[in-house]
Design an enzyme around this catalytic site. Structure first.
Site, PDB file in Angstrom:
ATOM      1  N   GLU A 129       0.854  -1.192   0.000  1.00  0.00           N
ATOM      2  CA  GLU A 129       0.000   0.000   0.000  1.00  0.00           C
ATOM      3  C   GLU A 129       0.890   1.242   0.000  1.00  0.00           C
ATOM      4  O   GLU A 129       0.457   2.337   0.337  1.00  0.00           O
ATOM      5  CB  GLU A 129      -0.986  -0.013   1.180  1.00  0.00           C
ATOM      6  CG  GLU A 129      -0.383  -0.344   2.519  1.00  0.00           C
ATOM      7  CD  GLU A 129      -1.426  -0.487   3.611  1.00  0.00           C
ATOM      8  OE1 GLU A 129      -2.195   0.466   3.802  1.00  0.00           O
ATOM      9  OE2 GLU A 129      -1.443  -1.532   4.285  1.00  0.00           O
TER      10      GLU A 129
ATOM     11  N   CYS B 172      -3.500  -3.765   4.611  1.00  0.00           N
ATOM     12  CA  CYS B 172      -2.562  -4.751   5.183  1.00  0.00           C
ATOM     13  C   CYS B 172      -2.933  -6.186   4.844  1.00  0.00           C
ATOM     14  O   CYS B 172      -2.214  -7.122   5.187  1.00  0.00           O
ATOM     15  CB  CYS B 172      -2.497  -4.583   6.695  1.00  0.00           C
ATOM     16  SG  CYS B 172      -2.118  -2.909   7.181  1.00  0.00           S
TER      17      CYS B 172
ATOM     18  N   HIS C 203      -2.143 -10.151  12.271  1.00  0.00           N
ATOM     19  CA  HIS C 203      -1.624  -8.906  11.703  1.00  0.00           C
ATOM     20  C   HIS C 203      -1.459  -7.951  12.879  1.00  0.00           C
ATOM     21  O   HIS C 203      -2.402  -7.770  13.671  1.00  0.00           O
ATOM     22  CB  HIS C 203      -2.611  -8.305  10.699  1.00  0.00           C
ATOM     23  CG  HIS C 203      -2.338  -6.848  10.460  1.00  0.00           C
ATOM     24  ND1 HIS C 203      -1.165  -6.415   9.886  1.00  0.00           N
ATOM     25  CD2 HIS C 203      -3.039  -5.726  10.783  1.00  0.00           C
ATOM     26  CE1 HIS C 203      -1.176  -5.096   9.841  1.00  0.00           C
ATOM     27  NE2 HIS C 203      -2.302  -4.645  10.380  1.00  0.00           N
TER      28      HIS C 203
HETATM   29  N1  CAA Z   1       1.270   3.676  30.658  1.00  0.00           N
HETATM   30  C1  CAA Z   1       0.772   2.519  30.144  1.00  0.00           C
HETATM   31  N2  CAA Z   1      -0.251   2.494  29.235  1.00  0.00           N
HETATM   32  C2  CAA Z   1      -0.758   3.682  28.838  1.00  0.00           C
HETATM   33  C3  CAA Z   1      -0.286   4.911  29.340  1.00  0.00           C
HETATM   34  C4  CAA Z   1       0.777   4.878  30.291  1.00  0.00           C
HETATM   35  N3  CAA Z   1       1.281   5.980  30.810  1.00  0.00           N
HETATM   36  N4  CAA Z   1      -0.987   5.899  28.754  1.00  0.00           N
HETATM   37  C5  CAA Z   1      -1.885   5.313  27.915  1.00  0.00           C
HETATM   38  N5  CAA Z   1      -1.738   3.980  27.978  1.00  0.00           N
HETATM   39  C6  CAA Z   1      -2.491   2.956  27.225  1.00  0.00           C
HETATM   40  C7  CAA Z   1      -3.959   3.266  27.088  1.00  0.00           C
HETATM   41  O1  CAA Z   1      -4.694   2.877  28.237  1.00  0.00           O
HETATM   42  C8  CAA Z   1      -4.302   2.420  25.869  1.00  0.00           C
HETATM   43  O2  CAA Z   1      -4.419   1.078  26.258  1.00  0.00           O
HETATM   44  P1  CAA Z   1      -5.732   0.239  25.840  1.00  0.00           P
HETATM   45  O3  CAA Z   1      -5.816   0.344  24.326  1.00  0.00           O
HETATM   46  O4  CAA Z   1      -5.438  -1.138  26.294  1.00  0.00           O
HETATM   47  O5  CAA Z   1      -6.877   0.908  26.496  1.00  0.00           O
HETATM   48  C9  CAA Z   1      -3.035   2.507  25.010  1.00  0.00           C
HETATM   49  O6  CAA Z   1      -1.993   2.972  25.892  1.00  0.00           O
HETATM   50  C10 CAA Z   1      -3.138   3.505  23.866  1.00  0.00           C
HETATM   51  O7  CAA Z   1      -3.612   4.707  24.377  1.00  0.00           O
HETATM   52  P2  CAA Z   1      -4.676   5.578  23.577  1.00  0.00           P
HETATM   53  O8  CAA Z   1      -5.822   4.723  23.166  1.00  0.00           O
HETATM   54  O9  CAA Z   1      -4.967   6.802  24.358  1.00  0.00           O
HETATM   55  O10 CAA Z   1      -3.768   5.936  22.321  1.00  0.00           O
HETATM   56  P3  CAA Z   1      -4.019   6.914  21.143  1.00  0.00           P
HETATM   57  O11 CAA Z   1      -5.461   7.199  20.979  1.00  0.00           O
HETATM   58  O12 CAA Z   1      -3.105   8.060  21.305  1.00  0.00           O
HETATM   59  O13 CAA Z   1      -3.501   6.079  19.882  1.00  0.00           O
HETATM   60  C11 CAA Z   1      -3.972   4.323  18.319  1.00  0.00           C
HETATM   61  C12 CAA Z   1      -3.595   4.670  19.748  1.00  0.00           C
HETATM   62  C13 CAA Z   1      -5.440   4.659  18.082  1.00  0.00           C
HETATM   63  C14 CAA Z   1      -3.735   2.841  18.076  1.00  0.00           C
HETATM   64  C15 CAA Z   1      -3.098   5.156  17.346  1.00  0.00           C
HETATM   65  O14 CAA Z   1      -1.750   4.852  17.533  1.00  0.00           O
HETATM   66  C16 CAA Z   1      -3.447   4.942  15.889  1.00  0.00           C
HETATM   67  O15 CAA Z   1      -4.341   5.571  15.351  1.00  0.00           O
HETATM   68  N6  CAA Z   1      -2.682   4.052  15.191  1.00  0.00           N
HETATM   69  C17 CAA Z   1      -2.887   3.772  13.775  1.00  0.00           C
HETATM   70  C18 CAA Z   1      -4.123   2.917  13.511  1.00  0.00           C
HETATM   71  C19 CAA Z   1      -3.986   1.510  13.993  1.00  0.00           C
HETATM   72  O16 CAA Z   1      -2.898   0.995  14.184  1.00  0.00           O
HETATM   73  N7  CAA Z   1      -5.129   0.833  14.162  1.00  0.00           N
HETATM   74  C20 CAA Z   1      -5.127  -0.557  14.549  1.00  0.00           C
HETATM   75  C21 CAA Z   1      -6.219  -1.369  13.887  1.00  0.00           C
HETATM   76  S1  CAA Z   1      -6.241  -1.063  12.116  1.00  0.00           S
HETATM   77  C22 CAA Z   1      -5.126  -2.165  11.431  1.00  0.00           C
HETATM   78  O17 CAA Z   1      -4.711  -3.094  12.047  1.00  0.00           O
HETATM   79  C23 CAA Z   1      -4.642  -1.922  10.011  1.00  0.00           C
HETATM   80  C24 CAA Z   1      -3.329  -1.197  10.089  1.00  0.00           C
HETATM   81  O18 CAA Z   1      -2.273  -1.850  10.104  1.00  0.00           O
HETATM   82  C25 CAA Z   1      -3.326   0.231  10.147  1.00  0.00           C
END
Ligand code: CAA
Length: 388
Positions: A79, A111, A233
């Site tokens: 991609e 993916c 994945h």
């Molecule tokens: N210590 C330990 N853990 C902590 C923490 C700390 N100080 N602060 C936060 N966390 C934890 C949170 O509790 C959360 O855990 P859970 O998911 O178990 O609840 C985790 O860290 C992440 O925190 P947030 O949800 O607040 O994180 P975020 O909103 O800033 O971003 C994300 C996370 C949404 C995955 C972001 O990185 C993102 O958008 N990534 C790209 C999209 C993605 O990877 N999606 C996955 C499914 S799609 C897919 O698989 C296809 C692909 O390859 C893209």
């Protein structure tokens, strides 16, 4: 006749950024990145690597002269394509020096692309058992500096030879899949960075998993107890763990312990490389097979593939006798541990360095890139590749 994965090759760029350092720069608690998301190091692709060069560098690890004779189909799943029209697979075919009587195409569905490629390869081998198909997943995951997705970037490629009577993993016929229209992650044609609805993508990843897992169980009559391990994945290492937990109640305590332990082992390479999109599931299969020394031949490994947009699939394979002999375990662990750590400043500079979009020429210095195949520049709107 059994059909499946005969060889697996890996390429990850020689540069990485430390997630603790990145977290400090972004004013985030480092444990959010290392525990909450579950990443330790993020591979950074220099401008001299793209989806084509990474694909070839991964394939060079496995393709020998005998394979070159047998390969009559090259499928590049990506991609991070470099052209809207011409398939990157043609450059791959050329740079590997394959014979001309081969099909070469590029395949896209986020993916999920390499999984579609493997299923297509299975059909091809069923018709032409003496041939081999080269399937490669190669990508650079880019969300943008200081975005929520940044901590889930990465870069790399996994190359696989698919053939009859495979040496590593014989793929079984049962397979459950699903498509639905979901805007959880996409990359508009004008953008070199992905757009993502992070929360929705997490939800859909798990919803697709539970859906195809239910379908698979009904189709096969199998359950958690029948799997030595389930690989996923992995956009980041915490994601698959959440999906696995969603079905864990179906098994015994022993099932839960075995599957969770093996899950962590399958995620080891991902923790050090990051998301490589199309190659990610197969990076995790490789990590499991290389880092878990006592996995018994004859046992079943599950594979969950998810490509945003979205398509999901669950299928499985049986480990073959002597599968470990086919894996360059030492070479992979050495190449991952001998990479160069770069500062956040250098990572940001590399991230911002892009190829011209106005037709102008550029010559790139490939001397600092240890990879065998590099992008040396762009001339007359044509990428110039070198094999050193
Ligand atoms: N210590 C330990 N853990 C902590 C923490 C700390 N100080 N602060 C936060 N966390 C934890 C949170 O509790 C959360 O855990 P859970 O998911 O178990 O609840 C985790 O860290 C992440 O925190 P947030 O949800 O607040 O994180 P975020 O909103 O800033 O971003 C994300 C996370 C949404 C995955 C972001 O990185 C993102 O958008 N990534 C790209 C999209 C993605 O990877 N999606 C996955 C499914 S799609 C897919 O698989 C296809 C692909 O390859 C893209």
């Amino acid at each position: 006749m059994q059909i499946g994965i005969d060889k697996i090759g890996l390429y990850a760029p020689h540069l990485y950024v430390d997630m603790n350092k990145l977290a400090v720069r972004r004013n985030v608690d480092p444990e959010k990145f290392t525990i909450g998301i579950g990443q330790e190091k993020m591979a950074v692709a220099p401008i001299t690597q793209d989806a084509v060069t990474m694909a070839v560098n991964a394939a060079l690890e496995i393709v020998d002269d005998k394979d070159k004779e047998a390969i009559d189909f090259v499928i590049l799943a990506t991609e991070s394509g470099i052209d809207h029209s011409k398939a990157g697979a043609i450059y791959v075919h050329h740079l590997l020096g394959l014979h001309e009587h081969a099909r070469s195409v590029e395949l896209k569905q986020a993916c999920y692309g390499a999984t579609a490629a493997i299923q297509m390869a299975k059909g091809h081998i069923a018709l032409h058992p003496d041939s081999k198909v080269l399937v490669i997943g190669s990508d650079i995951a880019r969300y943008g500096l200081a975005t929520a997705g940044e901590a889930t970037q990465g870069a790399g490629a996994v190359a696989m030879l698919i053939g009859a009577d495979p040496d590593i993993l014989a793929l079984e016929e049962n397979s459950a899949f699903k498509t639905d229209e979901v805007m959880d992650f996409w990359r508009p044609i004008h953008s070199d960075k992905a757009l993502v609805d992070g929360k929705l993508s997490n939800e859909q990843y798990i919803a697709f998993f539970t859906n195809v897992w239910e379908q698979y169980k009904a189709q096969s009559g199998l359950g958690l107890a029948d799997f030595a391990a389930i690989t996923f994945h992995l956009p980041y290492t915490k994601m698959g763990k959440k999906a696995l937990k969603a079905v864990m109640d179906e098994g015994t305590d022993d099932d839960a312990e075995r599957l969770m332990t093996n899950y962590q082992i399958s995620a080891e390479y991902n923790r050090m490389v990051g998301n490589i999109y199309t190659g990610s599931l197969y990076l995790n299969v490789l990590s499991l097979l290389e880092n878990k020394e006592d996995l018994q031949p004859g046992t079943r490994i599950g594979l969950y593939s998810y490509g945003s947009g979205a398509v999901g699939e669950f299928f499985a394979g049986i480990l073959q006798p002597n599968y470990r002999k086919q894996l360059p375990v030492k070479q992979h662990s050495q190449s991952l541990t001998s990479r160069t750590k770069i500062s956040v400043d250098d990572y940001e500079a590399i991230f911002e360095e892009t190829l011209p979009t106005d037709g102008s020429e550029v010559t790139l210095d490939v001397s600092a890139d240890p990879a065998e195949v590099c992008l040396a520049g762009v001339k007359d709107d044509m990428r110039q590749y070198v094999r050193k």
